[in-house]
Design a protein around this motif. Sequence first.
Motif, mmCIF file in Angstrom:
data_model
loop_
_atom_site.group_PDB
_atom_site.id
_atom_site.type_symbol
_atom_site.label_atom_id
_atom_site.label_comp_id
_atom_site.label_asym_id
_atom_site.label_seq_id
_atom_site.Cartn_x
_atom_site.Cartn_y
_atom_site.Cartn_z
ATOM 1 N N ALA A 276 0.822 -1.093 -0.012
ATOM 2 C CA ALA A 276 -0.043 -0.085 0.104
ATOM 3 C C ALA A 276 0.715 1.113 0.010
ATOM 4 C CB ALA A 276 -0.993 -0.008 1.175
ATOM 5 N N ILE A 277 2.152 1.068 0.224
ATOM 6 C CA ILE A 277 3.197 2.302 0.364
ATOM 7 C C ILE A 277 3.343 2.615 -1.236
ATOM 8 C CG2 ILE A 277 5.213 3.107 1.399
ATOM 9 C CD1 ILE A 277 4.923 0.681 3.380
ATOM 10 N N ARG A 278 3.219 3.871 -1.593
ATOM 11 C CA ARG A 278 3.262 3.967 -2.969
ATOM 12 C C ARG A 278 4.984 3.966 -3.354
ATOM 13 N NH1 ARG A 278 0.676 9.283 -5.915
ATOM 14 N NH2 ARG A 278 0.964 8.705 -8.267
ATOM 15 N N SER A 279 5.690 4.702 -2.608
ATOM 16 C CA SER A 279 7.173 4.490 -2.828
ATOM 17 C C SER A 279 7.526 3.301 -2.768
ATOM 18 C CB SER A 279 7.889 5.710 -1.953
ATOM 19 O OG SER A 279 7.593 5.329 -0.720
ATOM 20 N N ARG A 281 6.059 0.494 -3.508
ATOM 21 C CA ARG A 281 5.675 -0.394 -4.712
ATOM 22 C C ARG A 281 6.746 0.039 -6.124
ATOM 23 N NH1 ARG A 281 0.409 1.175 -3.602
ATOM 24 N NH2 ARG A 281 0.307 2.791 -5.099
ATOM 25 N N LEU A 282 7.047 1.356 -6.181
ATOM 26 C CA LEU A 282 8.066 1.808 -7.107
ATOM 27 C C LEU A 282 9.495 1.098 -6.901
ATOM 28 C CD1 LEU A 282 6.580 5.323 -7.482
ATOM 29 C CD2 LEU A 282 6.680 3.542 -9.404
ATOM 30 N N ALA A 458 9.954 7.230 -7.385
ATOM 31 C CA ALA A 458 9.667 6.701 -5.809
ATOM 32 C C ALA A 458 10.042 7.936 -4.916
ATOM 33 C CB ALA A 458 10.294 5.352 -5.632
ATOM 34 N N PHE A 461 7.779 10.202 -3.338
ATOM 35 C CA PHE A 461 6.408 9.925 -2.484
ATOM 36 C C PHE A 461 7.100 9.775 -1.017
ATOM 37 C CE2 PHE A 461 5.338 8.605 -6.616
ATOM 38 C CZ PHE A 461 4.402 9.731 -7.029
ATOM 39 N N ASP A 465 5.333 9.243 2.539
ATOM 40 C CA ASP A 465 5.047 7.617 3.222
ATOM 41 C C ASP A 465 5.663 7.623 4.386
ATOM 42 O OD1 ASP A 465 3.507 6.984 1.096
ATOM 43 O OD2 ASP A 465 5.395 6.129 -0.136
ATOM 44 N N GLN A 505 -10.229 8.341 -7.400
ATOM 45 C CA GLN A 505 -10.516 8.306 -5.999
ATOM 46 C C GLN A 505 -11.759 8.451 -5.598
ATOM 47 O OE1 GLN A 505 -7.331 10.632 -4.024
ATOM 48 N NE2 GLN A 505 -8.432 10.716 -2.071
ATOM 49 N N GLN A 544 -6.227 3.789 0.458
ATOM 50 C CA GLN A 544 -4.934 4.115 0.091
ATOM 51 C C GLN A 544 -4.314 4.666 1.102
ATOM 52 O OE1 GLN A 544 -7.252 3.660 -2.223
ATOM 53 N NE2 GLN A 544 -5.888 2.081 -3.042
ATOM 54 N N SER A 545 -4.793 5.392 2.175
ATOM 55 C CA SER A 545 -4.202 6.127 3.182
ATOM 56 C C SER A 545 -5.246 6.299 4.357
ATOM 57 C CB SER A 545 -3.556 7.246 2.816
ATOM 58 O OG SER A 545 -4.399 8.337 2.551
#
Length: 733
Positions: A276-279, A281-282, A458, A461, A465, A505, A544-545
Amino acid sequence: MTPHRQPPAETFGKSLEDMVARMRPAGREIAGIGGDVDRRGLRAVLRAENAKWYPGVALFALEISGLLHGEAFGVLQPDIGRAFGIGPRFFSVLTVFSQVIALVVPLGVARLVQNRARRAMVTLISAGVWSVLTAGTALTATVGAVGAMLLLDEATTAANGTVGDALLIDSYPPRTRVRVVSALRAGGMVAGLGAPGLVFVLTEVAHLNWRGVFLVTAALTAVFFLVALGLRDPGYGRWDTARIQQRVRTSDGRPGAPAVAATHLSILEALRRIMAIRSMRLFLWAGLISAIASPVGTYLAFYYTDRFNLDAGARSLLQLATGVVGLVSLLTLSKLGDRIFQRSPRHMFTISAGLTIVGLVLSAAQVFAPNVTVLVVLAAAGAALTGLSGPAQTVGTMSIVPAPLRPHVGAVAALFSLGGTTAGTILLGGLTETISLPTAVVIVSVPSVIAAGVTMRAGRFVAGDIDRTIDEVVEATALAELRGSGRRLPVINCRSVDFAYGPVQVLFGVDFSVDHGEMVALLGVNGAGKSTLLRAISGLGIPQSGSIRLDGQDITFLDAERRAAMGISQIPGGHAVFKELSVVDNLRCYGYSLGRDRRRLDSAIDIAFDAFPRLAERRNQHAGTLSGGEQQMLALSKALMLRPKVLLIDELSLGLAPIVVGQLLDMVRRINRAGTAVVLVEQSVNVALSLARHAYFMERGRIRFDGPSDELRRDETLLRAVFLSEVAKEGAR
Ligand SMILES: Nc1ncnc2c1ncn2[C@@H]1O[C@H](COP(=O)(O)OP(=O)(O)OP(=O)(O)O)[C@@H](O)[C@H]1O
């Protein structure tokens, strides 16, 4: 009767969000970003913070131990094979098992250490096993034993790798971490250069056979093990999480609040949290993409051996030169890394990924080097620049996950990079068959450049994060404080929830809370996000958050099944029953979370039949053939059977005759009176407001109203919107 809310519970979610926002700057500073840039040297910071050198030294000793025995196993494999008459097939079958171990063991170990900080124990046991294994291999007499030892070695190496970075990160203050990680990596490089040398000396100079080499290596690993024996787990988030908790506790002058109970996550839940952590994932994708180029080194070694006629000595010198330049650059630039991270994590990743791209170009250019001097310069400069991103990445990825999940990151990263390495091996093997090696090297370097670009992205973000991890800690501590002061926490509390379906969203910073035993109405126009909020609470969707808590416990990432067992039941609008199953089988399915106790299930089913005799009459009828009202009765039976803490009802009265609605609502009241809190999403405003004292009104994914139902009843502007959408819905039917 619906209990009175405890003031200021009407704005509980909001006040919690305010508290979290207020503490964020202090949390950031503790996490090592923001504030005045710390220009002190490593020694000065460690002294001022009373952080010890020993954990770093111990981890270094363990790293050398790992390298040494790994090198012995790697180099001496052919000799072991000869001694037992086993060929490469034996080892390649072992490799398959090894890969499975490398994937499974890290996840298991991460789960094992999540509940209790026993990472030092895991790493010390691994090192102890290495010594015994290395000695055991020297003395072994059977092929089976060799295979078993190699696999056990793989398992312990994987276990050690899972906890190593997390242990190091938790042993040192955030403002020193790039330096500390760099120092350990540099130490590893030295050991990496020394280990083959040692094996070479033992075999070629001391003329020991493989058993002799294993015995000497075993003795050395035992020495390093003893050096590290004093290593203790510093505890999760010793320098960040624990300090933030401390700050929250002292912020309102009430130190010594009870400890915050963490929610233990299953492996899948932990992976869900991490993904779920955007950075993150990247970063993981970047790891996979860049691993495609990992087999390049081996091909290059063959290439320049042929091209420049390099012998083993010259190749070692080349490796030595590359290592020394890499080491010097790591040690000299890491201080800068800490400063840049403090100023802006984003800049740290932009710079390190930018340098990586330059390094990759230089490394790829090796294949065009006209002579050995240029080759050495390109190889050394390339490796030095690409090597700088490693510590940055470690510090970044460790900072964006909650402390107890840090070991999981290593496990997931291993999964991704294995995928990349496998793809790279196949790709490069295929390419070198059809085109020249220089062209193949250039082609395979392209994904690494792309990966550096992904890392750069990444980095944008990372700060956000990190904020999320800080917010979670502040929230958990604040709630523990409140509970400690005698306050009963809401049964459901959503704080600042964002939710998206793919790129769209639909919830924006939703704060929503429900007290124990309360009945709450959730109203809003069509498409406002009411059902989505219920799905996020029951676990059918993951936000997402933001966070979702049941009775103070964080359930944001838990499986829906686990939430049901914890006391959340949902009656989804329009499809609450299994239409293909009979009435009684539906009830049996609802009773799944009651466990295997048959008598308990039967008596729960009897309760449902007592409440709704019409269902009892139709016990063997397919649920799909029941009338709409009967289907809703069946759906409500779930709450009667399970007696959940919270019942989420989505559109109970939709399309039903008033008399049936009346009967159903009587049952909802009964369920509520028995102590279950109810969230009622209703198209009929009158029905909802007559039942619930407290109401929320949603519009376009945001809470527009949060207060007493009477007040909402008087708000004509809001109600008109619902009324119009109700009319539209009726018209559409
Ligand atoms: N599975 C899905 N995939 C994509 N978008 C979805 C999905 N489910 C809902 N949405 C969208 O999310 C938004 C919110 O939908 P949601 O069902 O939560 O609203 P609602 O307030 O319950 O509406 P209604 O009262 O009409 O049921 C809508 O725009 C909807 O189109």
